[in-house]
Write a protein that holds these residues in place. Structure first.
Motif, mmCIF file in Angstrom:
data_model
loop_
_atom_site.group_PDB
_atom_site.id
_atom_site.type_symbol
_atom_site.label_atom_id
_atom_site.label_comp_id
_atom_site.label_asym_id
_atom_site.label_seq_id
_atom_site.Cartn_x
_atom_site.Cartn_y
_atom_site.Cartn_z
ATOM 1 N N GLU A 95 17.365 2.578 -49.473
ATOM 2 C CA GLU A 95 17.016 3.261 -48.222
ATOM 3 C C GLU A 95 15.584 3.783 -48.274
ATOM 4 O OE1 GLU A 95 20.051 6.185 -47.819
ATOM 5 O OE2 GLU A 95 21.526 4.777 -46.981
ATOM 6 N N TRP A 96 15.137 4.228 -49.451
ATOM 7 C CA TRP A 96 13.744 4.673 -49.590
ATOM 8 C C TRP A 96 12.796 3.492 -49.396
ATOM 9 C CZ3 TRP A 96 9.718 3.369 -52.802
ATOM 10 C CH2 TRP A 96 8.618 4.234 -52.839
ATOM 11 N N VAL A 97 13.120 2.354 -50.040
ATOM 12 C CA VAL A 97 12.275 1.159 -49.888
ATOM 13 C C VAL A 97 12.230 0.728 -48.425
ATOM 14 C CG1 VAL A 97 12.076 -1.295 -50.460
ATOM 15 C CG2 VAL A 97 12.639 0.368 -52.250
ATOM 16 N N LEU A 98 13.373 0.726 -47.762
ATOM 17 C CA LEU A 98 13.417 0.306 -46.365
ATOM 18 C C LEU A 98 12.580 1.227 -45.489
ATOM 19 C CD1 LEU A 98 14.550 -1.545 -44.180
ATOM 20 C CD2 LEU A 98 16.574 -0.077 -44.070
ATOM 21 N N ALA A 99 12.681 2.523 -45.709
ATOM 22 C CA ALA A 99 11.899 3.473 -44.915
ATOM 23 C C ALA A 99 10.405 3.258 -45.131
ATOM 24 C CB ALA A 99 12.291 4.906 -45.273
ATOM 25 N N ARG A 100 10.000 3.046 -46.397
ATOM 26 C CA ARG A 100 8.578 2.804 -46.676
ATOM 27 C C ARG A 100 8.123 1.469 -46.090
ATOM 28 N NH1 ARG A 100 5.515 6.506 -47.270
ATOM 29 N NH2 ARG A 100 4.054 5.106 -48.321
ATOM 30 N N ALA A 101 8.977 0.445 -46.174
ATOM 31 C CA ALA A 101 8.602 -0.866 -45.629
ATOM 32 C C ALA A 101 8.409 -0.787 -44.118
ATOM 33 C CB ALA A 101 9.672 -1.896 -45.983
ATOM 34 N N ILE A 102 9.271 -0.044 -43.439
ATOM 35 C CA ILE A 102 9.144 0.106 -41.987
ATOM 36 C C ILE A 102 7.838 0.821 -41.644
ATOM 37 C CG2 ILE A 102 10.122 1.318 -40.000
ATOM 38 C CD1 ILE A 102 12.894 0.739 -41.165
ATOM 39 N N ALA A 103 7.514 1.850 -42.420
ATOM 40 C CA ALA A 103 6.273 2.603 -42.163
ATOM 41 C C ALA A 103 5.044 1.746 -42.423
ATOM 42 C CB ALA A 103 6.251 3.852 -43.034
ATOM 43 N N GLU A 104 5.056 0.978 -43.498
ATOM 44 C CA GLU A 104 3.877 0.173 -43.818
ATOM 45 C C GLU A 104 3.773 -1.044 -42.908
ATOM 46 O OE1 GLU A 104 3.205 -0.530 -47.925
ATOM 47 O OE2 GLU A 104 3.498 1.569 -48.487
ATOM 48 N N GLN A 105 4.896 -1.534 -42.410
ATOM 49 C CA GLN A 105 4.807 -2.607 -41.412
ATOM 50 C C GLN A 105 4.172 -2.091 -40.126
ATOM 51 O OE1 GLN A 105 8.254 -3.988 -39.309
ATOM 52 N NE2 GLN A 105 7.675 -6.132 -39.626
#
Length: 545
Positions: free
Chosen positions: A351-361
């Motif tokens: 969930e942390w990776v997904l949240a960061r990936a969404i922000a960086e996308q």
């Protein structure tokens, strides 16, 4: 004046009176003599009677208390867990009491025997259990110079048990245990867990232990016949040697870990590798440090670009978690991701990776490049509806373009639920990519059922594709298969231009690897996207030059 005649008469009378008195006195004394002895006689009789009563009372009390004392002593023995039995030959009431006591003691002994049997044996297979195995190990450790143990793990036992039923699965385990006893002779054989048997081995050198394990494997790894049915059973053997600090429980854990290590290395027999296993206590502390790293910035995302061989452009990126430890430096994802899965923290990490990936996308989109970002999802999470709910809500709220990368074997544990989760992701517009295809157990059935848009060929095939005609043939057939199922193909591990050109000639769609770019910060990805395509070192024009 008194005359002599008168005196004689008087004397005669006096004499006669005295004689009569004397005689009378003598007769009275003689007459009362028996009466004088009566008190002594009565006293003697009383003493004899009292003694008789006392002795009789003592004998009676002794005859009564002896069986009661025997019962009491027997009860004390039962209290101490010792065997007890009472012999009573008299007094019907006490004898019946003793008989009932003996019956109770016998029943208690039988129940205790059954309790010990249940405590030390596996009820399903009738083999001795782990407790018994550890006791035998402790005894041998005291009486011998050293030992080793082999853990025999039944591969995919839970799936086999679900397919054939618990009763027949128990028969399979029992049969394998019997084979182990035949192979190892007098060695202790036990069931350590549902899918693992254990056997104590003599202390030998590593090569000899591996040879012994291979011999066990060769003789045990044949179909098990239950009734008229033959059941194929595949086992993996892990071996652990005794060390000074290892307890029996530690050795069993090490042998079980050796099974996992052997499976990971595609071997059937393996020795416990302490260096690869590490320190579990340190690993647990490492997970606490990882949680802190996700908050303080020591953990971050690096993105590896994916190159479209048809358009000659970067078509997406894969988000990869990295961790720079303040004392230990860069920690491999193979360590902390695997640890997160084993300790139950993988959902929080994902969930942390997904949240960061969404922000960086979002940052990449703001820079003018609206490309999908791939996120790896553990197979353990495919069966968690709560994770799917939260992840899909996060993606929908951000209107992000995300692709979930899953391994093909991730759906095996709970196929129905995994397929349902994958279907939900497809309906929500989230892409599905089958990762590391060819590295594990590839199933055409699962490949057909997984509604994926992308298939990623494992790098172990790609790295040697230019030199190995066999690997190249497998890659080409996989590309054709994926295209026939409506999936595009991404080749991982592209490190040379020769491999890139070969993949392009085979009709591969996307390339990913160090030739295209190592994992990098999003700022570097944006800079790469901003550069002209022909300026990229792996572009077609650059390769021709």
């Amino acid at each position: 004046m008194l005359s002599f005649r008168h005196l004689g008469v008087k004397l005669t009378l006096l004499y006669s009176g005295l004689f009569a008195a004397a005689m009378l006195a003598i007769g009275v004394s003689v007459a009362f003599a028996p009466a004088t002895a009566l008190p002594w006689l009565f006293g003697a009789i009383a003493l004899v009677g009292l003694a008789t009563v006392a002795i009789g009372s003592w004998l009676l009390a002794r005859s009564l208390t002896r069986p009661i004392t025997a019962l009491d002593e027997a009860a004390r023995k039962l209290e101490r867990g010792e065997e007890a039995h009472v012999e009573i030959a008299s007094y019907a009431e006490i004898a019946r009491l003793a008989e009932r006591f003996n019956t109770m003691a016998g029943g208690m002994k039988e129940r205790e025997r059954r309790i010990r049997q249940l405590a030390m044996h596996d009820p399903e297979s009738a083999l001795q259990n782990r407790r018994s195995f550890e006791a035998a190990m402790a005894l041998q450790a005291r009486n011998a110079t050293g030992m080793a143990i082999a853990a025999v793990g039944i591969d995919r036992f839970h799936h086999v048990r679900n397919a054939i039923g618990y009763q027949m699965a128990g028969e399979v385990v029992k049969t394998l245990g019997g084979r182990l006893k035949d192979i190892c002779g007098a060695a202790r054989v036990s069931r350590l867990s549902a899918d693992t048997l254990g056997v104590i081995l003599p202390a030998r050198e590593d090569a000899a232990l591996l040879a012994l394990g291979a011999n066990i494997l060769r003789r045990i790894d044949v179909p098990v016949r239950i009734g008229h049915d033959a059941i194929d059973v595949i086992v993996t053997i892990g071996i652990a040697r005794q060390t000074d600090a290892a307890t029996p429980g530690d050795m069993i854990t090490q042998a079980s870990v050796a099974i996992d290590q052997a499976r990971a290395a595609n071997r059937r027999v393996g020795l416990f590798d302490a260096a690869a296993y590490g320190d579990p206590r340190r690993n647990l502390a490492l997970m606490s440090e990882l949680r802190a790293a996700m908050s303080n910035g020591d953990a971050y995302l690096a993105h590896q670009p994916k190159y479209d061989l048809r358009t000659g452009k970067i078509s997406g990126v894969e988000a990869l978690m990295r961790w720079r430890h303040p004392q230990r430096g860069m920690i491999s994802p193979d360590i902390f991701i695997t640890m997160a899965e084993d300790t139950g923290h993988v959902r929080r990490v994902t969930e942390w990776v997904l949240a960061r990936a969404i922000a960086e996308q979002a940052n990449m989109r703001a820079a003018g490049h609206d490309l999908p970002v791939s996120v790896n999802v553990s197979g353990r999470l495919l069966g968690e509806t709560a994770f799917a709910d939260k992840a899909l809500a996060m993606i929908a709220n951000a209107e992000a373009s995300i692709c979930f990368e899953i391994t093909e074997t991730a759906v095996i544990d709970n196929a129905a639920l995994a397929f349902a989760t994958i279907a939900r992701c497809g309906e929500a517009g989230v892409g599905i990519s089958i990762d590391d295809y060819g590295s594990g157990l590839s199933s055409l059935s699962y490949l057909k059922q997984i509604r994926a848009q992308e298939l990623k060929i494992d790098k172990t095939f790609v790295l040697s594709a230019a030199e190995s005609g066999r690997d190249a043939l497998l890659i080409k057939s996989t590309i054709d298969l994926a295209h026939s199922l409506g999936m595009k193909v991404t080749a991982e591990g592209v490190e040379t231009r020769q491999t890139l050109a070969l993949l392009a000639s085979m009709g591969c769609d996307v390339a990913q690897g160090y030739l295209i770019g190592k994992p990098m910060p999003m700022a570097d990805i944006i800079a790469m996207l901003n550069a002209p395509a022909q300026k990229l070192p792996f572009a077609a024009g650059a390769m021709r030059a």
